[in-house]
Design a protein around this motif. Sequence first.
Motif, PDB file in Angstrom:
ATOM      1  N   ILE A 128       5.197   8.500  13.599  1.00  0.00           N
ATOM      2  CA  ILE A 128       4.448   7.978  12.443  1.00  0.00           C
ATOM      3  C   ILE A 128       3.049   8.588  12.405  1.00  0.00           C
ATOM      4  N   SER A 129       2.422   8.675  13.575  1.00  0.00           N
ATOM      5  CA  SER A 129       1.073   9.243  13.631  1.00  0.00           C
ATOM      6  C   SER A 129       1.087  10.683  13.146  1.00  0.00           C
ATOM      7  N   SER A 148      -7.704  12.279  15.773  1.00  0.00           N
ATOM      8  CA  SER A 148      -6.309  11.806  15.785  1.00  0.00           C
ATOM      9  C   SER A 148      -5.351  12.944  16.113  1.00  0.00           C
ATOM     10  N   GLU A 157      -5.460  13.598  19.736  1.00  0.00           N
ATOM     11  CA  GLU A 157      -4.778  12.527  20.469  1.00  0.00           C
ATOM     12  C   GLU A 157      -3.260  12.742  20.468  1.00  0.00           C
ATOM     13  N   LEU A 160       2.955  -1.987  14.357  1.00  0.00           N
ATOM     14  CA  LEU A 160       2.076  -0.886  14.797  1.00  0.00           C
ATOM     15  C   LEU A 160       2.187   0.311  13.849  1.00  0.00           C
ATOM     16  N   ASN A 161       3.411   0.633  13.461  1.00  0.00           N
ATOM     17  CA  ASN A 161       3.589   1.759  12.524  1.00  0.00           C
ATOM     18  C   ASN A 161       2.859   1.496  11.208  1.00  0.00           C
ATOM     19  N   THR A 162       2.951   0.254  10.747  1.00  0.00           N
ATOM     20  CA  THR A 162       2.288  -0.100   9.484  1.00  0.00           C
ATOM     21  C   THR A 162       0.776   0.048   9.621  1.00  0.00           C
ATOM     22  N   ILE A 171      -0.991   1.740  11.810  1.00  0.00           N
ATOM     23  CA  ILE A 171      -1.428   3.119  12.080  1.00  0.00           C
ATOM     24  C   ILE A 171      -1.408   3.952  10.793  1.00  0.00           C
ATOM     25  N   SER A 172      -0.423   3.695   9.938  1.00  0.00           N
ATOM     26  CA  SER A 172      -0.312   4.535   8.739  1.00  0.00           C
ATOM     27  C   SER A 172      -0.841   3.841   7.490  1.00  0.00           C
ATOM     28  N   PHE A 173      -1.528   2.746   7.646  1.00  0.00           N
ATOM     29  CA  PHE A 173      -2.001   1.987   6.478  1.00  0.00           C
ATOM     30  C   PHE A 173      -3.008   2.800   5.678  1.00  0.00           C
ATOM     31  N   LYS A 211      -6.120   5.456  17.668  1.00  0.00           N
ATOM     32  CA  LYS A 211      -5.084   4.530  17.200  1.00  0.00           C
ATOM     33  C   LYS A 211      -3.943   4.305  18.210  1.00  0.00           C
ATOM     34  N   TYR A 241       1.485  10.659   9.407  1.00  0.00           N
ATOM     35  CA  TYR A 241       0.260  10.157   8.781  1.00  0.00           C
ATOM     36  C   TYR A 241      -0.818  11.251   8.774  1.00  0.00           C
ATOM     37  N   ALA A 255       0.830  -1.216   0.000  1.00  0.00           N
ATOM     38  CA  ALA A 255       0.000   0.000   0.000  1.00  0.00           C
ATOM     39  C   ALA A 255       0.862   1.263   0.000  1.00  0.00           C
ATOM     40  N   LEU A 303       8.977   3.698   8.396  1.00  0.00           N
ATOM     41  CA  LEU A 303       8.146   2.817   9.233  1.00  0.00           C
ATOM     42  C   LEU A 303       8.974   1.978  10.200  1.00  0.00           C
ATOM     43  N   MET A 324      10.971   5.085  12.969  1.00  0.00           N
ATOM     44  CA  MET A 324      10.192   6.128  13.658  1.00  0.00           C
ATOM     45  C   MET A 324       9.345   5.496  14.765  1.00  0.00           C
ATOM     46  N   SER A 325       9.079   6.317  15.783  1.00  0.00           N
ATOM     47  CA  SER A 325       8.203   5.809  16.849  1.00  0.00           C
ATOM     48  C   SER A 325       6.747   5.977  16.397  1.00  0.00           C
ATOM     49  N   ILE A 326       5.847   5.368  17.159  1.00  0.00           N
ATOM     50  CA  ILE A 326       4.422   5.451  16.828  1.00  0.00           C
ATOM     51  C   ILE A 326       3.951   6.907  16.797  1.00  0.00           C
TER      52      ILE A 326
END
Lengths: 191, 160
Positions: free
Chosen positions: A100-101, A177, A180, B68-70, B72-74, B114, A104, A35, A92, A95-97
């Motif tokens: 990434i958030s 989001s 958050e 988790l990164n995948t 969350i950003s999917f 998320k 995104y 994706a 991916l 990076m930390s969550i």
Amino acid sequence: MDLDQMKKEWQETPLEVNVGEEKIGQMIGNEGRSAFRKLLRNEQIAIIVAVLCALISGIFKYPELVWFYRITIALGFCWQIYKVVYLRRVDLINMSILEISRSYIRYRKMAIYEIVLGLVWFWAFTGLYAYLEYIHNEFFGIYEYLVFGIIFGLGFLLCLWTIWRLQWRHIRQLGRSIREVQELEKGNEFY
Amino acid sequence: MTKTAIDKEFMEMIRRHEAIIYKVASFYTDQEHPIGDLYQEVVINLWRSFSAFRGDSKCSTWIYRVALNTCISFMRRTKNRPQFVDISMDIPQPDDHRSEKLKELYRIISRLEKIERALVLLYLDDKSYKEIAEITGLTATNVATKLHRVREKMKTMTEN
């Protein structure tokens, strides 16, 4: 629901995941079509489309329209380059969550701005074209008014409909989001 | 190391940790994102980064982070997805769990944000605050505070 009670049950529940090596192999074979890669490729294709669009700018007969078109296409081109560079920086793996958030959310925001701006562009372009026809074309009559009126009206309705759909399906979710992530960032700063 | 050896090592790693991939995917699945698609996207990203994994952190920590990164950003722009392998027979759906409590857990999870889901999952899998902090990018104290809030939120959701 008590999370601590849940923890025991969660850990004791057996999981029967059994994806064979052959299927894992097939998944790996699809690496280029993941994706994320697809998203990046689409953005890269959009750069080529922008170049092609710039090449056909000569088909418009009014210089004002040609310049409006060229300038906006050039801006669109720069915007696409920026998005591709931005996406390429998304890591991916390292990076930390939280990071990434943030990435995104920013990309989703860009996509939403892009749709809205694209529609506004379409609307402005049609409007400018109709206006130039009106002042330069002595045969601009009721039929032309009608055609441009319909296109202009449909463009406006399309804008409203898209924004409404985005509002309900994506913007609200995106807003949650963003809140958050902001809250978590604040927490990190505080400690 | 030869390509065959890397392939073998990767397969072995996936086999050992497939429960982690499944659990993460199950926490982020919904109507638009089938669990099989998330699972495969995670496997692909693990494969892409496998050669770069130097073992600085625990293998499970690395898998959690990538998975988790995948999830969350999917972002998939089309529902037409011929690129995905059909693994629906090989992995259970989250609803397949027999326990009512677990079904309730999944129902509540689907209403969380998320990052909150990530915190809950890592907590349920008995990760230390330090490890959770390493994966999420939060400070350990922040993790504790957020987990406390998520607990309260889940309680309220159950009561409502």
